[in-house]
Design a protein around this motif. Structure first.
Motif, mmCIF file in Angstrom:
data_model
loop_
_atom_site.group_PDB
_atom_site.id
_atom_site.type_symbol
_atom_site.label_atom_id
_atom_site.label_comp_id
_atom_site.label_asym_id
_atom_site.label_seq_id
_atom_site.Cartn_x
_atom_site.Cartn_y
_atom_site.Cartn_z
ATOM 1 N N LEU A 1 -8.118 100.705 0.546
ATOM 2 C CA LEU A 1 -9.161 101.599 0.608
ATOM 3 C C LEU A 1 -9.990 101.644 1.930
ATOM 4 C CD1 LEU A 1 -10.423 104.186 -0.326
ATOM 5 C CD2 LEU A 1 -12.055 102.982 -2.137
ATOM 6 N N GLY A 2 -10.329 100.506 2.157
ATOM 7 C CA GLY A 2 -11.178 100.280 3.261
ATOM 8 C C GLY A 2 -10.456 100.739 4.758
ATOM 9 N N THR A 3 -8.980 100.193 4.872
ATOM 10 C CA THR A 3 -8.492 100.842 5.918
ATOM 11 C C THR A 3 -8.369 102.219 6.016
ATOM 12 O OG1 THR A 3 -6.930 98.892 5.749
ATOM 13 C CG2 THR A 3 -6.136 100.775 7.145
ATOM 14 N N ARG A 4 -8.011 102.899 4.971
ATOM 15 C CA ARG A 4 -8.070 104.330 4.895
ATOM 16 C C ARG A 4 -9.412 105.011 5.089
ATOM 17 N NH1 ARG A 4 -3.214 106.272 1.704
ATOM 18 N NH2 ARG A 4 -4.490 108.298 1.256
ATOM 19 N N MET A 5 -10.616 104.335 4.800
ATOM 20 C CA MET A 5 -11.912 104.902 5.254
ATOM 21 C C MET A 5 -12.220 104.446 6.690
ATOM 22 S SD MET A 5 -13.882 104.426 1.489
ATOM 23 C CE MET A 5 -15.280 105.541 2.161
ATOM 24 N N VAL B 1 -16.493 98.393 1.007
ATOM 25 C CA VAL B 1 -15.811 99.447 -0.101
ATOM 26 C C VAL B 1 -16.620 98.441 -1.392
ATOM 27 C CG1 VAL B 1 -13.706 99.373 -1.439
ATOM 28 C CG2 VAL B 1 -13.569 99.690 1.045
ATOM 29 N N ASP B 2 -16.653 97.322 -1.538
ATOM 30 C CA ASP B 2 -17.110 96.628 -2.640
ATOM 31 C C ASP B 2 -18.779 96.890 -2.748
ATOM 32 O OD1 ASP B 2 -17.252 94.599 -4.885
ATOM 33 O OD2 ASP B 2 -18.682 93.702 -3.509
ATOM 34 N N ALA B 3 -19.505 97.115 -1.445
ATOM 35 C CA ALA B 3 -20.935 97.463 -1.545
ATOM 36 C C ALA B 3 -20.777 99.157 -2.004
ATOM 37 C CB ALA B 3 -21.347 97.588 -0.205
ATOM 38 N N ILE B 4 -20.028 100.023 -1.660
ATOM 39 C CA ILE B 4 -19.894 101.382 -1.956
ATOM 40 C C ILE B 4 -19.543 101.318 -3.268
ATOM 41 C CG2 ILE B 4 -18.266 103.508 -1.973
ATOM 42 C CD1 ILE B 4 -18.014 102.967 1.086
ATOM 43 N N GLU B 5 -18.969 100.525 -4.046
ATOM 44 C CA GLU B 5 -18.344 100.936 -5.468
ATOM 45 C C GLU B 5 -19.766 100.278 -6.230
ATOM 46 O OE1 GLU B 5 -13.612 100.283 -5.292
ATOM 47 O OE2 GLU B 5 -14.849 98.495 -5.739
ATOM 48 N N LYS B 6 -20.377 99.210 -5.821
ATOM 49 C CA LYS B 6 -21.726 98.764 -6.492
ATOM 50 C C LYS B 6 -22.726 99.825 -6.403
ATOM 51 C CE LYS B 6 -20.781 93.629 -6.153
ATOM 52 N NZ LYS B 6 -20.938 92.529 -5.598
ATOM 53 N N SER B 7 -22.998 100.513 -5.276
ATOM 54 C CA SER B 7 -23.931 101.585 -5.142
ATOM 55 C C SER B 7 -23.433 102.829 -6.123
ATOM 56 C CB SER B 7 -24.095 102.098 -3.588
ATOM 57 O OG SER B 7 -23.085 102.672 -3.175
ATOM 58 N N GLU B 8 -22.155 103.184 -6.091
ATOM 59 C CA GLU B 8 -22.032 104.217 -7.045
ATOM 60 C C GLU B 8 -22.272 103.820 -8.529
ATOM 61 O OE1 GLU B 8 -18.493 107.147 -8.754
ATOM 62 O OE2 GLU B 8 -17.938 105.357 -7.607
ATOM 63 N N MET C 1 -4.557 100.854 -5.736
ATOM 64 C CA MET C 1 -5.149 100.470 -4.519
ATOM 65 C C MET C 1 -5.964 99.410 -4.488
ATOM 66 S SD MET C 1 -7.093 103.527 -1.981
ATOM 67 C CE MET C 1 -5.722 104.746 -2.504
ATOM 68 N N THR C 2 -5.882 98.600 -3.369
ATOM 69 C CA THR C 2 -6.580 97.392 -3.270
ATOM 70 C C THR C 2 -8.228 97.948 -2.464
ATOM 71 O OG1 THR C 2 -6.119 96.599 -1.076
ATOM 72 C CG2 THR C 2 -4.881 95.831 -3.232
ATOM 73 N N GLY C 3 -9.186 96.999 -2.480
ATOM 74 C CA GLY C 3 -10.352 97.445 -1.777
ATOM 75 C C GLY C 3 -10.253 97.486 -0.355
ATOM 76 N N ALA C 4 -9.134 96.486 0.318
ATOM 77 C CA ALA C 4 -8.764 96.353 1.324
ATOM 78 C C ALA C 4 -8.140 97.599 1.920
ATOM 79 C CB ALA C 4 -8.022 95.201 1.843
ATOM 80 N N GLN D 1 -24.741 107.645 -1.356
ATOM 81 C CA GLN D 1 -25.009 108.847 -0.841
ATOM 82 C C GLN D 1 -23.666 109.842 -1.189
ATOM 83 O OE1 GLN D 1 -26.077 108.223 3.127
ATOM 84 N NE2 GLN D 1 -27.855 107.298 2.673
ATOM 85 N N LEU D 2 -23.957 111.008 -1.167
ATOM 86 C CA LEU D 2 -22.956 111.875 -1.505
ATOM 87 C C LEU D 2 -21.970 111.822 -0.249
ATOM 88 C CD1 LEU D 2 -24.758 115.237 -2.773
ATOM 89 C CD2 LEU D 2 -22.958 113.700 -3.966
ATOM 90 N N ASN D 3 -22.227 111.937 0.939
ATOM 91 C CA ASN D 3 -21.282 111.956 2.097
ATOM 92 C C ASN D 3 -20.253 110.653 1.972
ATOM 93 O OD1 ASN D 3 -23.341 110.121 2.957
ATOM 94 N ND2 ASN D 3 -23.316 110.985 5.079
ATOM 95 N N THR D 4 -20.816 109.359 1.543
ATOM 96 C CA THR D 4 -20.122 108.152 1.412
ATOM 97 C C THR D 4 -19.110 108.316 0.125
ATOM 98 O OG1 THR D 4 -21.921 106.948 2.229
ATOM 99 C CG2 THR D 4 -20.189 105.897 0.859
ATOM 100 N N LEU D 5 -19.647 108.832 -0.727
ATOM 101 C CA LEU D 5 -18.609 109.276 -1.854
ATOM 102 C C LEU D 5 -17.645 110.246 -1.679
ATOM 103 C CD1 LEU D 5 -18.369 108.681 -4.928
ATOM 104 C CD2 LEU D 5 -19.984 110.459 -5.566
ATOM 105 N N ARG D 6 -17.829 111.183 -0.939
ATOM 106 C CA ARG D 6 -17.060 112.428 -0.605
ATOM 107 C C ARG D 6 -15.795 111.567 0.449
ATOM 108 N NH1 ARG D 6 -20.296 115.865 1.517
ATOM 109 N NH2 ARG D 6 -20.237 116.986 -0.222
ATOM 110 N N ARG D 7 -16.461 110.755 1.431
ATOM 111 C CA ARG D 7 -15.269 110.153 2.141
ATOM 112 C C ARG D 7 -14.631 109.048 1.404
ATOM 113 N NH1 ARG D 7 -18.342 106.334 5.913
ATOM 114 N NH2 ARG D 7 -16.184 105.765 6.536
ATOM 115 N N ALA D 8 -15.011 108.604 0.579
ATOM 116 C CA ALA D 8 -14.109 107.864 -0.513
ATOM 117 C C ALA D 8 -13.316 108.647 -1.475
ATOM 118 C CB ALA D 8 -15.026 106.954 -1.330
#
Length: 153
Positions: free
Chosen positions: A48-52, A59-66, A43-46, A72-79
């Motif tokens: 995953l972004g569409t799905r979220m 998406v890149d920022a989410i991956e870097k923050s993880e 799955m590309t970042g784009a 944040q847990l709610n962001t990780l849950r959404r991903a």
């Protein structure tokens, strides 16, 4: 008695958490779970972004923050949900919960009994080391409540 019900609760949780050991099985991949799963799913970042419902840059920022441990847990849950996964969150004690309570109680009892023994020695009223283990167990049973264990005084 409250301490009995807490002990039973500790033992139940210890039993449930035992299935998660050894914890090194759950070590986070270097780039994080979101990136690792996204990559192995193809799955590309784009995508995953569409799905979220977010931009690919987010998406890149989410991956870097993880990867940095700041997500944040709610962001990780959404991903996770966007990749048809379930976020599992747990705190796994380094030893059993029951052992942690016993070790802490013993440490406090020894500290307090050594203070008493020192004072008695100063007063030339030495204590018998043969019954020290018995005095530790008696002190734990009669003097300590579980609420006292975690105060750092």
């Amino acid at each position: 008695m409250k301490s009995d019900s807490r002990k039973r609760a500790r033992l139940r949780i210890d039993e449930r958490l035992q299935a998660l050991r050894p914890i090194d099985r759950f070590r986070v991949p270097p780039k994080g779970w979101v990136r690792a799963l996204r990559d192995v799913l193809g799955m590309t970042g784009a995508q995953l972004g569409t799905r979220m419902g977010i931009r690919p840059q987010t998406v890149d920022a989410i991956e870097k923050s993880e990867a940095a441990g700041t997500i944040q847990l709610n962001t990780l849950r959404r991903a996770a949900e966007a990749m048809d996964c379930t976020l599992v969150y747990a705190l796994i004690p380094n030893s059993s919960l029951e052992a942690a309570v016993e070790i802490r109680a013993r440490k406090i009892a020894i500290r307090e009994l050594q203070r008493v023994a020192h004072t008695m020695q100063l007063e030339a009223q030495g204590t018998d080391n043969d019954d020290f283990e018995y005095r530790i167990q008696t002190y734990i049973r009669d003097q300590l409540s579980e609420r006292d264990l975690w105060s750092d005084t």
